[in-house]
Design an enzyme around this catalytic site. Structure first.
Site, short mmCIF file in Angstrom:
data_model
loop_
_atom_site.label_atom_id
_atom_site.label_comp_id
_atom_site.label_asym_id
_atom_site.label_seq_id
_atom_site.Cartn_x
_atom_site.Cartn_y
_atom_site.Cartn_z
N ASN A 48 0.88 -1.17 0.00
CA ASN A 48 0.00 0.00 0.00
C ASN A 48 0.91 1.21 0.00
O ASN A 48 1.47 1.57 1.03
CB ASN A 48 -0.90 -0.03 1.24
CG ASN A 48 -1.70 1.24 1.41
OD1 ASN A 48 -1.78 2.06 0.49
ND2 ASN A 48 -2.30 1.42 2.58
N LYS B 270 0.24 4.24 -0.33
CA LYS B 270 -0.37 5.45 0.23
C LYS B 270 -0.08 6.65 -0.69
O LYS B 270 -0.03 6.47 -1.91
CB LYS B 270 0.11 5.68 1.67
CG LYS B 270 -0.10 4.43 2.52
CD LYS B 270 0.06 4.66 3.99
CE LYS B 270 -0.21 3.35 4.72
NZ LYS B 270 -0.18 3.51 6.17
N HIS C 90 -9.63 1.68 4.33
CA HIS C 90 -8.40 1.78 5.11
C HIS C 90 -8.64 2.73 6.30
O HIS C 90 -9.41 3.69 6.18
CB HIS C 90 -7.26 2.32 4.22
CG HIS C 90 -5.93 2.24 4.89
ND1 HIS C 90 -5.52 3.19 5.80
CD2 HIS C 90 -4.95 1.31 4.84
CE1 HIS C 90 -4.32 2.84 6.26
NE2 HIS C 90 -3.96 1.70 5.70
N GLU D 245 -7.02 5.08 7.43
CA GLU D 245 -6.77 6.49 7.12
C GLU D 245 -7.97 7.11 6.41
O GLU D 245 -8.29 8.28 6.62
CB GLU D 245 -5.47 6.63 6.31
CG GLU D 245 -4.25 6.37 7.21
CD GLU D 245 -3.06 5.74 6.52
OE1 GLU D 245 -2.97 5.76 5.28
OE2 GLU D 245 -2.19 5.21 7.24
N GLU E 99 -6.02 -4.64 10.31
CA GLU E 99 -4.98 -3.65 10.59
C GLU E 99 -5.30 -2.91 11.89
O GLU E 99 -6.06 -1.93 11.87
CB GLU E 99 -4.90 -2.63 9.44
CG GLU E 99 -4.50 -3.26 8.11
CD GLU E 99 -3.81 -2.25 7.20
OE1 GLU E 99 -2.75 -2.58 6.67
OE2 GLU E 99 -4.32 -1.13 7.05
N GLY F 204 2.23 2.18 10.79
CA GLY F 204 3.24 3.22 10.65
C GLY F 204 3.91 3.59 11.96
O GLY F 204 4.61 4.59 12.04
N SER G 97 3.01 -2.26 10.31
CA SER G 97 4.46 -2.39 10.55
C SER G 97 5.01 -3.78 10.19
O SER G 97 5.88 -4.29 10.89
CB SER G 97 4.80 -2.01 11.99
OG SER G 97 4.41 -0.67 12.25
P1 PGA Z 1 2.61 0.21 7.63
O1 PGA Z 1 1.17 0.49 6.96
O2 PGA Z 1 3.10 -1.10 7.05
O3 PGA Z 1 3.46 1.38 7.20
O4 PGA Z 1 2.40 0.13 9.09
C1 PGA Z 1 0.25 -0.53 6.77
C2 PGA Z 1 -1.02 0.01 6.17
O5 PGA Z 1 -1.48 1.09 6.58
O6 PGA Z 1 -1.62 -0.62 5.27
#
Ligand code: PGA
Length: 252
Positions: A9, A11, A94, A96, A166, A172, A212
């Protein structure tokens, strides 16, 4: 047998040119054919990436879309537009999008249905906040999201549906859920799908862990029975780490 699926992803990272460079770098390596490798790129990069995907081992994914076919929805992107660029997967819901852009389950449900109606495959994200986990409410939260977001689906749709667990506190942040926590929630998600859509749907649905995931923890996470894949943000932005994620089985 469920095929493992590792999805990057990206982003809001990479211009169209940078996206082409990264995809070409990834394609210089041999990826494990037993693992499905997906790159979910920004909408503006889809065309550029599609242009360099001929003969590639990568599958193309988007990060969001609107559910209507066309019309007066300024700034939005339709399922038909994604299909035209040979998009196969679309991330929906997601955290976000839920938190920053205030998407609710009613909207997410319409998007999941529209992805499937247009012959693409949704990667539906679910997960709890830190406060919810501390309060022991993580299963209630995820169950509520699943029941609302997947409403109306047929058992056979689960051949195409991917669910990404998630936990928001792990995205993140460098904090990963333990492999046991990831497995516990993946098993709970499979059980919930089974109770709602039947045993076959539960056996078919692929469940990813996200938050992560890195080359040094991917193997342990992928060794869990109910975890069929990973949705990866940060570690998918450089070719070497994405390649080691996809090829997690190789140096066993
Ligand atoms: P990350 O993000 O691997 O940077 O923690 C995962 C995601 O938001 O899909």
């Amino acid at each position: 047998m469920r095929k493992p699926i590792i999805a990057g992803n990206w982003k809001m990272n990479k211009t169209p040119y940078q996206a082409q460079v990264l995809v070409k770098q990834i394609d210089e390596y041999e990826l494990d054919p037993a693992v499905e490798a997906v790159v979910c790129v920004p909408a503006i990069d889809l065309q550029a990436v599609n242009e360099v995907l001929d003969g590639s081992q990568l599958h193309l994914g988007a990060q969001n879309m609107y559910f209507e076919d066309h019309g007066a929805f300024t700034g939005e992107i339709s399922p038909a537009m994604l299909k035209d660029l040979e998009v196969e997967y679309v991330i929906i819901g997601h955290s976000e999008r839920r938190e920053i852009f205030k998407e609710d389950d009613a909207l997410i449900q319409k998007k999941v249905a529209a992805v499937l109606a247009n012959g693409m495959k949704p990667i539906l994200c679910v997960g709890e906040t830190l406060e919810e986990r501390v309060a022991g409410e993580e299963e209630d939260k995820v169950r509520g999201q699943l029941l609302k977001d997947l409403e109306g689906l047929k058992p056979e749709d689960f051949e195409k549906v991917v669910i990404a667990y998630e936990p928001i506190w792990a995205i993140g942040t460098g904090k990963t859920a333990s492999a046991d926590d990831a497995e516990a929630m993946a098993a709970f998600i499979r059980k919930t799908v089974g109770e709602t859509f039947g045993k076959e749907a539960a056996e078919r649905v692929r469940i990813q862990y996200g938050g992560s995931v890195k080359p040094d923890n991917v193997r342990e996470i992928m060794s869990m029975d109910d975890v069929d894949g990973a949705l990866v943000g940060g570690a998918s932005l450089e070719a070497p780490s994405f390649i080691s994620l996809v090829n997690y089985r190789e140096d066993l």
